[in-house]
Enzyme design. Structure first.
Site, PDB file in Angstrom:
ATOM      1  CE  LYS A 151      -1.869  -1.135   3.542  1.00 36.72           C
ATOM      2  NZ  LYS A 151      -0.991  -2.355   3.991  1.00 36.72           N
TER       3      LYS A 151
ATOM      4  NE  ARG B  11      -3.307  -0.628  10.730  1.00 38.24           N
ATOM      5  CZ  ARG B  11      -2.776  -0.742   9.856  1.00 38.24           C
ATOM      6  NH1 ARG B  11      -2.287   0.603   9.471  1.00 38.24           N
ATOM      7  NH2 ARG B  11      -1.670  -1.463   9.288  1.00 38.24           N
TER       8      ARG B  11
ATOM      9  NE  ARG C  38       7.768  -2.824   5.910  1.00 41.65           N
ATOM     10  CZ  ARG C  38       6.198  -2.556   6.293  1.00 41.65           C
ATOM     11  NH1 ARG C  38       5.644  -1.690   5.369  1.00 41.65           N
ATOM     12  NH2 ARG C  38       5.786  -3.549   7.569  1.00 41.65           N
TER      13      ARG C  38
ATOM     14  NE  ARG D 164       7.081  -0.462  10.215  1.00 40.47           N
ATOM     15  CZ  ARG D 164       5.990  -0.567   9.918  1.00 40.47           C
ATOM     16  NH1 ARG D 164       6.416  -0.271   8.400  1.00 40.47           N
ATOM     17  NH2 ARG D 164       5.169  -1.126  10.326  1.00 40.47           N
TER      18      ARG D 164
ATOM     19  NE  ARG E 185       2.795  -5.241  11.476  1.00 43.93           N
ATOM     20  CZ  ARG E 185       3.926  -4.642  10.865  1.00 43.93           C
ATOM     21  NH1 ARG E 185       4.884  -5.869  10.742  1.00 43.93           N
ATOM     22  NH2 ARG E 185       3.602  -4.600   9.578  1.00 43.93           N
TER      23      ARG E 185
END
Ligand code: ADP
Ligand code: ADP
Ligand code: ZN
Length: 215
Positions: free
Chosen positions: A13, A85, A124, A157, A168
């Protein structure tokens, strides 16, 4: 034009929102980025949000909604990335847009399976300074571990580590996935196959947006 980007963590996204917002001159509102900035600056919001983020839980709705009210420009023209969300956030967004005389034009659902999500999140890397996002395999920087844009070191992260990722995904399934039906019922939902490579996903996204702009 006001858009919502919906989909699991790691769906792409943010990557697509950065590109589309630049090309269309829209404001990219990423609640994750705003929250991380608040945490870095140790603001009231940041201090409250941090414990939730570290665990991969959602930050309470009232904090998120207040934050959105603060950043939403009068005339609209935004991509909401990672917001709403929860159903409560979606209702709050409906109210807020209505109050400002704005409409939501489309919700883009980035569809991708859990396996791909884990692969993307585990690779990532983000720039410590400017927040640019890379992937060790799918979108590597020119020089290992260094940001192309500003030369700062790249980091992983904390919440992209495996245990938090699993949480998550659970949170996404329980609290966020119901928004797919919520927006489908409002005839606002457009699904993009987010399992393709970055350029292919961008083309499908453009097709949806260009068709929208034509009518
Ligand atoms: P991702 O890249 O996984 O989609 P984000 O950067 O959007 O992650 O979000 C990181 C964390 O920030 C989330 O795990 C959550 O704790 C918090 N967060 C971001 N957006 C929201 C939101 N709309 N509501 C509640 N919490 C949020
Ligand atoms: P989100 O904002 O949905 O959490 P990101 O845009 O941060 O997702 O993308 C998650 C990771 O996957 C990043 O490392 C990014 O470089 C990479 N990525 C994004 N889109 C794709 C894609 N279509 N194919 C492969 N990797 C991708
Ligand atoms: Zn950078």
């Amino acid at each position: 034009m006001n858009l919502v980007f919906l989909g699991p963590p790691g769906a792409g996204k943010g990557t697509q929102a950065k590109r589309l917002s630049q090309e269309l001159g829209l404001l990219h509102i990423s609640t994750g980025d705003l929250l991380r900035e608040a945490v870095r600056n140790k603001t009231d919001l940041g201090l409250k949000a941090k414990e939730y983020m570290d665990r991969g839980e959602l930050v309470p709705d009232d904090l998120i909604i207040a934050m959105i009210e603060e950043v939403l420009p009068e005339g609209g023209g935004v991509i909401f990335d990672g917001f709403p969300r929860t159903i409560a956030q979606a209702r709050a967004l409906d109210d807020l847009l209505q109050k400002k005389g704005l409409t939501l034009n489309a919700v883009i659902y980035f569809e991708v399976d859990d396996e791909k999500v884990v692969e993307r999140l585990s690779g990532r890397r983000v720039c410590k300074t400017c927040g640019a996002v890379y992937h060790v395999k799918f979108n590597p920087p020119k020089e290992d571990e260094i940001c192309d844009k500003c030369g700062s070191p790249l980091i992983q992260r904390e919440d992209d580590k495996e245990e938090v990722v699993r949480n998550r995904l659970r949170v996404y399934r329980d609290q966020t996935a119901p928004l797919i039906d919520y927006y489908r019922q409002k005839s606002l939902l457009y699904t993009v196959d987010a399992s393709k490579d970055i350029d292919q996903v961008y083309s499908s996204l453009r097709e949806v947006i260009d068709a929208k702009e034509r009518n």
